[in-house]
Design a protein around this motif. Structure first.
Motif, PDB file in Angstrom:
ATOM      1  N   THR A  25      52.025 -17.826  -5.911  1.00 37.97           N
ATOM      2  CA  THR A  25      52.172 -18.982  -5.020  1.00 37.97           C
ATOM      3  C   THR A  25      50.865 -19.749  -4.838  1.00 37.97           C
ATOM      4  OG1 THR A  25      51.649 -17.856  -2.925  1.00 37.97           O
ATOM      5  CG2 THR A  25      53.928 -17.699  -3.739  1.00 37.97           C
ATOM      6  N   GLY A  26      49.737 -19.055  -4.955  1.00 37.48           N
ATOM      7  CA  GLY A  26      48.453 -19.717  -4.741  1.00 37.48           C
ATOM      8  C   GLY A  26      48.215 -20.098  -3.299  1.00 37.48           C
ATOM      9  N   TRP A  27      48.881 -19.403  -2.372  1.00 34.55           N
ATOM     10  CA  TRP A  27      48.769 -19.777  -0.973  1.00 34.55           C
ATOM     11  C   TRP A  27      48.765 -18.533  -0.084  1.00 34.55           C
ATOM     12  CZ3 TRP A  27      47.063 -24.245   0.275  1.00 34.55           C
ATOM     13  CH2 TRP A  27      47.093 -24.670   1.615  1.00 34.55           C
ATOM     14  N   LEU A  28      47.882 -18.505   0.941  1.00 30.97           N
ATOM     15  CA  LEU A  28      47.761 -17.348   1.813  1.00 30.97           C
ATOM     16  C   LEU A  28      48.166 -17.633   3.256  1.00 30.97           C
ATOM     17  CD1 LEU A  28      44.368 -15.824   0.564  1.00 30.97           C
ATOM     18  CD2 LEU A  28      46.692 -15.300  -0.187  1.00 30.97           C
ATOM     19  N   THR A  29      47.782 -18.797   3.775  1.00 31.63           N
ATOM     20  CA  THR A  29      48.171 -19.130   5.145  1.00 31.63           C
ATOM     21  C   THR A  29      49.558 -19.769   5.146  1.00 31.63           C
ATOM     22  OG1 THR A  29      47.444 -20.132   7.220  1.00 31.63           O
ATOM     23  CG2 THR A  29      47.012 -21.385   5.199  1.00 31.63           C
ATOM     24  N   SER A  30      49.964 -20.398   6.247  1.00 36.45           N
ATOM     25  CA  SER A  30      51.355 -20.855   6.394  1.00 36.45           C
ATOM     26  C   SER A  30      51.798 -21.730   5.224  1.00 36.45           C
ATOM     27  CB  SER A  30      51.500 -21.645   7.696  1.00 36.45           C
ATOM     28  OG  SER A  30      51.107 -20.859   8.791  1.00 36.45           O
ATOM     29  N   GLY A  31      52.820 -21.269   4.537  1.00 43.06           N
ATOM     30  CA  GLY A  31      53.303 -21.981   3.360  1.00 43.06           C
ATOM     31  C   GLY A  31      54.716 -21.565   3.012  1.00 43.06           C
ATOM     32  N   PRO A  32      55.016 -21.408   1.721  1.00 40.46           N
ATOM     33  CA  PRO A  32      56.399 -21.162   1.299  1.00 40.46           C
ATOM     34  C   PRO A  32      56.996 -19.856   1.802  1.00 40.46           C
ATOM     35  CG  PRO A  32      54.870 -20.980  -0.558  1.00 40.46           C
ATOM     36  CD  PRO A  32      54.112 -21.588   0.564  1.00 40.46           C
ATOM     37  N   LYS A  33      56.177 -18.814   1.966  1.00 40.64           N
ATOM     38  CA  LYS A  33      56.730 -17.532   2.427  1.00 40.64           C
ATOM     39  C   LYS A  33      57.105 -17.585   3.911  1.00 40.64           C
ATOM     40  CE  LYS A  33      56.669 -15.580  -1.548  1.00 40.64           C
ATOM     41  NZ  LYS A  33      56.223 -14.286  -2.025  1.00 40.64           N
ATOM     42  N   VAL A  34      56.323 -18.296   4.706  1.00 39.01           N
ATOM     43  CA  VAL A  34      56.683 -18.482   6.114  1.00 39.01           C
ATOM     44  C   VAL A  34      57.973 -19.283   6.212  1.00 39.01           C
ATOM     45  CG1 VAL A  34      56.021 -19.572   8.294  1.00 39.01           C
ATOM     46  CG2 VAL A  34      54.327 -18.280   6.995  1.00 39.01           C
ATOM     47  N   GLN A  35      58.074 -20.354   5.430  1.00 35.96           N
ATOM     48  CA  GLN A  35      59.293 -21.158   5.434  1.00 35.96           C
ATOM     49  C   GLN A  35      60.514 -20.319   5.046  1.00 35.96           C
ATOM     50  OE1 GLN A  35      58.586 -24.535   2.886  1.00 35.96           O
ATOM     51  NE2 GLN A  35      56.757 -25.163   4.016  1.00 35.96           N
ATOM     52  N   ALA A  36      60.334 -19.456   4.052  1.00 28.06           N
ATOM     53  CA  ALA A  36      61.438 -18.602   3.605  1.00 28.06           C
ATOM     54  C   ALA A  36      61.829 -17.600   4.686  1.00 28.06           C
ATOM     55  CB  ALA A  36      61.039 -17.869   2.322  1.00 28.06           C
ATOM     56  N   LEU A  37      60.841 -17.039   5.388  1.00 32.09           N
ATOM     57  CA  LEU A  37      61.136 -16.082   6.450  1.00 32.09           C
ATOM     58  C   LEU A  37      61.877 -16.765   7.598  1.00 32.09           C
ATOM     59  CD1 LEU A  37      60.913 -13.270   7.674  1.00 32.09           C
ATOM     60  CD2 LEU A  37      58.644 -13.873   8.533  1.00 32.09           C
ATOM     61  N   GLU A  38      61.491 -17.978   7.927  1.00 32.54           N
ATOM     62  CA  GLU A  38      62.181 -18.721   8.981  1.00 32.54           C
ATOM     63  C   GLU A  38      63.643 -18.953   8.615  1.00 32.54           C
ATOM     64  OE1 GLU A  38      58.226 -21.124  10.638  1.00 32.54           O
ATOM     65  OE2 GLU A  38      59.608 -22.103   9.238  1.00 32.54           O
ATOM     66  N   LYS A  39      63.901 -19.301   7.357  1.00 31.06           N
ATOM     67  CA  LYS A  39      65.275 -19.519   6.909  1.00 31.06           C
ATOM     68  C   LYS A  39      66.080 -18.215   6.947  1.00 31.06           C
ATOM     69  CE  LYS A  39      64.908 -23.901   6.251  1.00 31.06           C
ATOM     70  NZ  LYS A  39      65.561 -24.802   7.258  1.00 31.06           N
ATOM     71  N   GLU A  40      65.442 -17.113   6.539  1.00 33.55           N
ATOM     72  CA  GLU A  40      66.122 -15.819   6.573  1.00 33.55           C
ATOM     73  C   GLU A  40      66.442 -15.401   8.003  1.00 33.55           C
ATOM     74  OE1 GLU A  40      67.338 -13.950   4.249  1.00 33.55           O
ATOM     75  OE2 GLU A  40      66.511 -14.883   2.449  1.00 33.55           O
ATOM     76  N   LEU A  41      65.548 -15.710   8.934  1.00 32.85           N
ATOM     77  CA  LEU A  41      65.791 -15.390  10.343  1.00 32.85           C
ATOM     78  C   LEU A  41      66.984 -16.177  10.867  1.00 32.85           C
ATOM     79  CD1 LEU A  41      64.989 -13.981  12.965  1.00 32.85           C
ATOM     80  CD2 LEU A  41      63.263 -15.760  13.332  1.00 32.85           C
ATOM     81  N   GLU A  42      67.045 -17.451  10.527  1.00 31.27           N
ATOM     82  CA  GLU A  42      68.181 -18.275  10.944  1.00 31.27           C
ATOM     83  C   GLU A  42      69.488 -17.769  10.336  1.00 31.27           C
ATOM     84  OE1 GLU A  42      65.559 -22.426  11.310  1.00 31.27           O
ATOM     85  OE2 GLU A  42      67.011 -22.162   9.690  1.00 31.27           O
ATOM     86  N   LEU A  43      69.433 -17.375   9.063  1.00 37.03           N
ATOM     87  CA  LEU A  43      70.620 -16.842   8.405  1.00 37.03           C
ATOM     88  C   LEU A  43      71.065 -15.536   9.048  1.00 37.03           C
ATOM     89  CD1 LEU A  43      69.787 -17.482   4.630  1.00 37.03           C
ATOM     90  CD2 LEU A  43      71.709 -18.472   5.920  1.00 37.03           C
ATOM     91  N   PHE A  44      70.103 -14.691   9.400  1.00 35.44           N
ATOM     92  CA  PHE A  44      70.439 -13.382   9.949  1.00 35.44           C
ATOM     93  C   PHE A  44      71.149 -13.513  11.292  1.00 35.44           C
ATOM     94  CE2 PHE A  44      69.572  -9.721  12.642  1.00 35.44           C
ATOM     95  CZ  PHE A  44      70.124  -8.715  11.869  1.00 35.44           C
ATOM     96  N   ILE A  45      70.634 -14.394  12.166  1.00 34.64           N
ATOM     97  CA  ILE A  45      71.263 -14.514  13.480  1.00 34.64           C
ATOM     98  C   ILE A  45      72.433 -15.498  13.465  1.00 34.64           C
ATOM     99  CG2 ILE A  45      69.166 -13.857  14.701  1.00 34.64           C
ATOM    100  CD1 ILE A  45      68.765 -16.760  15.450  1.00 34.64           C
ATOM    101  N   GLY A  46      72.587 -16.217  12.370  1.00 36.98           N
ATOM    102  CA  GLY A  46      73.744 -17.086  12.224  1.00 36.98           C
ATOM    103  C   GLY A  46      73.625 -18.426  12.912  1.00 36.98           C
TER     104      GLY A  46
END
Length: 406
Positions: A25-46
């Motif tokens: 990814t070439g990225w360590l601070t807030s980036g694509p993995k944070v965005q992905a985790l946020e989406k997964e959290l939304e999916l998990f709680i529905g």
């Protein structure tokens, strides 16, 4: 047999995800993995709108800051919780008003009602151990006409809500449900914890889920919270780093509490299998303790399921009937000698120096003290084998026999 109290899940999936972060990814601070985790959290709680931050404490501060809570305001909290529930209020200059809890370890809505004043801006119920509070009772209080009449709006957000904000301390309850509704969609705003000992971990971290009623636009409010989490900057470092994306503005006085991709990576690998693998495994461990300890008349089993309200199985808060605080401490010493890690959740805040010095008195919270004085938290984490669980139970039983003489 050495059994620590808690261990995070660091498996092949976590390592593979981290390898991707570090090499691709070439990225360590807030980036694509944070965005992905946020989406997964939304999916998990529905549902809901999620924002990942660097801790539960900072996330709760951000929400209170967004709502305009500050000096002169009061926020009602339970006396039986970790100190962060109070500190997030105090760090903004507001006053935490502690009320006692019920036998199920959650905030007493009747005591909450009596604590409301014209200065009350929010209540922070705590899903202690992962078992949800009685949110219907809490909502009944904040929506009662006489309580709403007391509410004084000091800004646009408070005027739009028109009542006390319900900010759930769901540090323990990712995966829990209240009357069939996932925690995260039960109150106005929910903050989860992803600390190292939690069911899903990012090492340090938290997740805010916005679920405000009309006329709020939740996506819009979340976007503003995101700006506030980045020093009030209207672009993330990742966005600024894109070709031609250097220009930005500071639109409000914010905090610097964003979650780095390095942390999000660990949680991302875990949350993808939380529903089907990690959470069922925790439930199995919990049920083992329930089955093994229910036959002992001195073992008080913690609440975990009633109808469609169900715990996240974060903590097994075992209580020992008819013993003193000193006997409980002796039990822990005996258990620890066998190299079994146990804990106590929590030392009530009025017993801690900071809060004692501010005038809080343990005598004002009798139920909290009665719950604390004989509580021992048993290990619950993925990877505990039946052999280890058997050893934990045998060790606890032997320790009780030692201190009771039975």
């Amino acid at each position: 047999m050495k059994i620590p109290f808690s261990l995070p899940v660091i498996d092949a999936d976590v390592i593979a995800e981290m390898h991707d972060t570090l090499t691709n990814t070439g990225w360590l601070t807030s980036g694509p993995k944070v965005q992905a985790l946020e989406k997964e959290l939304e999916l998990f709680i529905g549902g809901g709108n999620a924002l990942c931050v660097n801790s539960w404490t900072s996330g709760a501060m951000l929400v209170l800051r967004w709502f305009g809570v500050g000096p002169g305001d009061e926020v009602i909290i339970p006396s039986y919780t970790y100190s962060a529930t109070a500190l997030c209020v105090m760090n903004l200059g507001a006053t935490p008003v502690m009320v006692d809890v019920k036998e199920d370890l959650t905030i007493d809505a009747n005591k909450m009602r009596m604590a409301v004043t014209s200065k009350t801006k929010a209540v922070i119920p705590v899903d202690l151990g992962g078992y949800p509070c009685d949110y219907d009772a809490i909502k009944e209080v904040v929506n009662a006409p006489e309580i709403k009449e007391l509410f004084i709006s000091d800004n646009e957000k408070q005027e739009m809500l028109g009542r006390i904000l319900i900010l759930s301390d769901s540090a323990h309850s990712l995966g829990a449900t209240y009357k069939g509704v996932p925690c995260g969609l039960v109150s106005d705003v929910t903050v989860f914890s992803f600390h190292s000992v939690k069911n899903i971990t990012t090492g340090e971290g938290g997740g805010i889920v916005v679920n405000l009623p009309e006329p709020f636009d939740n996506a819009k409010e979340l976007a503003f919270l995101r700006v506030l989490s980045l020093n009030g900057q209207n672009k993330s470092a990742f966005e600024k780093n894109q070709i031609g994306g250097w220009k930005y503005d500071i639109i409000d006085q914010g905090l610097k509490i964003n979650m780095p991709d390095l942390c999000a990576t660990v949680g991302l690998a875990q949350i993808r299998k939380y529903k089907n693998e990690l959470l069922p495994d925790r439930k199995k461990i919990y049920n083992y303790y329930v089955d093994a300890l229910s036959s002992y008349n001195w073992a008080i089993i913690p609440p975990f399921k009633e109808g469609s309200t169900e715990s996240s199985y974060h903590l097994f808060l075992l209580r020992i009937s008819d013993i003193s605080e000193e006997q409980r401490d002796e039990m822990i010493r005996v258990i620890s000698e066998k190299e079994v890690g146990v804990n106590v959740h929590y030392i009530p805040m009025p017993m801690l120096t900071l809060f004692k010095n501010k005038g809080y008195k343990m005598a004002d919270y009798p139920v909290t003290y009665d719950l604390y004085k004989n509580e021992i938290s048993l290990p619950v984490y993925n990877g505990l084998t039946e052999e280890k669980l058997h050893f934990v139970v045998d060790t606890v039983v032997a320790a009780y026999k030692t201190i009771s003489g039975n």
